[in-house]
Scaffold this active site. Structure first.
Site, short mmCIF file in Angstrom:
data_model
loop_
_atom_site.label_atom_id
_atom_site.label_comp_id
_atom_site.label_asym_id
_atom_site.label_seq_id
_atom_site.Cartn_x
_atom_site.Cartn_y
_atom_site.Cartn_z
N HIS A 59 -1.43 -8.80 -4.53
CA HIS A 59 -0.78 -8.82 -3.11
C HIS A 59 -1.29 -9.79 -2.14
O HIS A 59 -0.92 -10.04 -0.97
CB HIS A 59 -1.01 -7.39 -2.51
N ASN B 273 0.97 -1.11 -0.16
CA ASN B 273 -0.05 -0.02 0.04
C ASN B 273 0.84 1.26 -0.03
O ASN B 273 1.25 1.66 1.13
CB ASN B 273 -0.86 0.11 1.40
N MET C 174 -5.19 -18.51 5.81
CA MET C 174 -4.78 -19.27 6.86
C MET C 174 -4.52 -20.52 6.72
O MET C 174 -3.84 -21.51 7.50
CB MET C 174 -4.77 -18.78 8.35
N SER D 214 0.80 -19.74 0.61
CA SER D 214 1.46 -18.40 0.36
C SER D 214 2.39 -18.92 -0.90
O SER D 214 2.76 -19.91 -0.94
CB SER D 214 1.97 -17.87 1.72
#
Lengths: 485, 139
Positions: free
Chosen positions: A408, A335, A386, A390
């Site tokens: 992102h 960001n 979770m 990733s």
């Protein structure tokens, strides 16, 4: 949920879709959404596509208003939005194009540990991290900074905290901008912003901010993985946090001020959260000076969080730093607004690149990436939900078309309330424990809000950015232990 | 009692649709909605009071300024506010007394971290019953 977007959308190729500027009077450029057909369907279920069109109104915008495949409905800009404006042609900067959590970003740390070393200690590790790393709404850090030191921290960022014992000098080498972007102006930060940031250095925050212990479960590019000292079975630590109250207050105040810049500079935007001012105006310069302070604060914050986490690993495994090998792979913002130079129609132009929920992804050979990584490109850290995966990616030459920006994260699919509703009567922590993932959270409803099903599948998001050629997979991680705010 | 607010679905953030019989009540209910999202207000007894004053250009800007002023007070004074009395109110300025209780060491009433109230799509609408506004909170 049915499709909300009723406007035109034209297929460019399998991964690119165009919203022509003829859609709305006032759009200066086309909108481009990076997605496959299925993800495009999800993106069109909320107001993200409309927001892509709205961003195309920003004065000085060049090429396209873009959205990455993890795009979803934000405020002003869509989350996952990328827009660059030409600084010397009246280009603007918009606080809403950065967001409240200035320099919200990701940090990835490698270790010498393997999954089998972790198994017997996993619970101790997760509880240790939960106890030693302050998290959750209203939490306070144990790092106290006063008076003139506050201003120094905002200018020096990670270096200031490293100099004060929170980490190692070499950590700076592997942080975007070495953890301190130039041009930070502490006098542009209001006393109130200082006050909101004062007790929060070294705190994780809440909501989707997290600390995650993972294992590399798939390697796609062995050469690059070796450069990052990662291999299948390696344990990694991932940190997601930002600039906490200081950044929120900076965005808040400048968003308000910039509403008055619209009439002053004769700018018309379709959403007040897109309030903006020319980069070269006094207001634009003041915002960028303050935004950089918040960005440096965020890098310092993630540096502190990593330092606290290293301490917990040392305690739990009763090992020294050398044996643990907890080296920083990279830290990158998602960001932020950055001033970068690009070749536009054969001429070098200075652009203000807004990345709101988008990650910078410089290609191999780019001067601003660490020497050691020159051959493989800048590491790009993509967290998923979770329960799934990733990724670690690297930037590519082709990503010049997105001003070297990529996705992102997974991107939300469900609203928080819908996720809580879907999880009613279920124990998310037990469901995850059955999959071998230990989670701890300080917020009562955080686990339901952050349930895996509330997110898009990160594997699909990553396959779009790779398919589109704007980044390349290096390895995939699987979560083992998660601490949520 | 009539409904003060309801949440509506927003993918990343939290949306709240606020109701009020007049603008002053709309503002008070918006403040209540925000703290009802932040914390569990059920049975919370106010033990402290503060005075706040905010300015803005027009009601919509004033509304965001009011909410952000309350957030600033929440984060820096560590007080959960549950009661709001606006005693001076115009299009450009409001003065209010706000009541609440300190967060406390164990922070057990806190639910959600709201970063800010946003201007995105914000529009105060006149309805048959009074006023209504939709606010998106960044969380």
């Amino acid at each position: 949920m049915k499709t909300i977007w009723q406007g035109p959308i034209e297929k460019i190729d399998d991964y690119r879709w165009c919203i022509p500027k003829s859609y709305k009077s006032g759009m200066l450029v086309d909108g481009v959404i990076y997605a496959d057909e299925k993800m495009l369907g999800d993106i069109c279920k909320d107001k993200a596509a409309e927001q892509v069109a709205n961003v195309a109104f920003l004065p000085g915008i060049v090429k396209y208003s873009m959205a990455m495949p993890d795009a979803h409905w934000g405020y002003g800009f869509p989350i996952g939005g990328v827009a660059a404006t030409d600084v010397d042609a009246g280009g603007v900067v918009s606080p809403g194009g950065v967001g409240f959590d200035i320099n919200c970003g990701m940090r990835l740390v490698r270790t010498n540990l393997k999954e089998k070393d972790l198994a017997p200690k996993l619970k101790d590790l997760v509880y240790g991290l939960y106890n030693d790393v302050p998290a959750g709404v209203g939490s306070k850090g144990d790092i106290k900074i006063t008076g003139s030191d506050e201003k120094k921290l905002l200018v020096e960022g990670s270096k200031w905290v490293v100099d004060h014992g929170y980490g190692r000098q070499e950590d700076l080498e592997y942080t975007e901008e070495r953890g301190a972007v130039k041009g930070a102006d502490p006098d542009s930060v209001s006393p109130r912003a200082y006050e909101r940031g004062k007790n929060q250095s070294g705190t994780l925050g809440s909501g989707n901010h997290f600390l995650e212990v993972q294992v590399v479960d798939e390697v796609y590019d062995g050469t690059a993985a070796e450069v990052f000292s990662l291999e299948k079975g390696s344990v990694t630590l991932m940190i997601h946090s930002g600039s906490r109250g200081l950044g929120y207050q900076v965005c808040d105040e400048y968003s308000k001020d910039f509403l008055h810049c619209l009439s002053k500079y004769g700018i018309s935007v379709p959403d007040r959260q897109l309030a903006c001012a020319p980069v070269n105006s006094d207001e634009g310069k003041a915002y960028l000076g303050a935004m950089r302070c918040a960005a440096n604060y965020a890098w310092a914050n993630r540096q502190c969080l990593m330092h606290l986490a290293r301490g917990v690993f040392e305690k739990v495994f009763n090992m020294g730093p050398k044996d643990l090998g907890m080296d920083l792979v990279y830290d990158v913002a998602h960001n932020i607004a950055k001033i970068e130079k690009y070749n536009i129609n054969g001429k070098e132009r200075t652009l203000c690149v807004h990345r709101k929920g988008a990650t910078r992804a410089f290609p191999p050979g780019h001067p601003e990436i660490p020497e050691k990584y020159k051959k493989c490109g800048q590491p790009v850290i993509i967290p998923g939900d979770m329960g799934r995966n990733s990724y670690l990616l690297v930037g590519t030459k082709r990503a010049e078309e997105t001003f070297y920006s990529t996705c992102h994260g997974a991107g939300r699919l469900m609203s928080r309330s819908a996720a809580i509703h879907a999880c009613r009567g279920r124990s998310i922590s037990r469901e995850l424990e059955n999959k071998g993932i230990i989670v701890k959270s300080s917020g009562r409803e955080t686990l339901a809000e952050e349930a895996p099903e509330a997110y898009k599948n990160v594997n699909e998001v990553v396959s779009v950015v790779e398919g589109a050629g704007i980044s390349k997979r290096v390895c995939r991680m699987r979560p083992l232990g998660v601490i949520k705010g | 009692m009539t409904k003060k607010y309801e949440q509506f679905s927003h993918t990343a953030d939290i949306g709240a649709r606020i109701y009020g019989k007049d603008l002053k009540e709309l503002f008070e209910n918006a403040a209540f909605a925000m703290f009802d999202i932040i914390a569990d207000l059920e049975g919370l007894e106010a033990t402290v009071a503060r005075a706040v004053e905010v300015e803005g250009e027009g009601y919509e800007e004033l509304l965001v300024s009011w909410l952000d002023e309350l957030l600033y007070n929440f984060y820096t004074k560590s007080i959960i506010f549950s009661k709001f009395e606006i005693w001076e109110f115009s299009e450009k300025k409001l003065k209010a007394k706000i009541y609440g209780r300190p967060v406390g060491v164990n922070r057990n009433r806190l639910k959600t971290e709201i970063k800010a109230a946003t201007y995105s799509g914000l529009e105060i609408k006149k309805t048959a019953e009074g006023y209504q506004v939709e606010i998106i909170f960044d969380v």
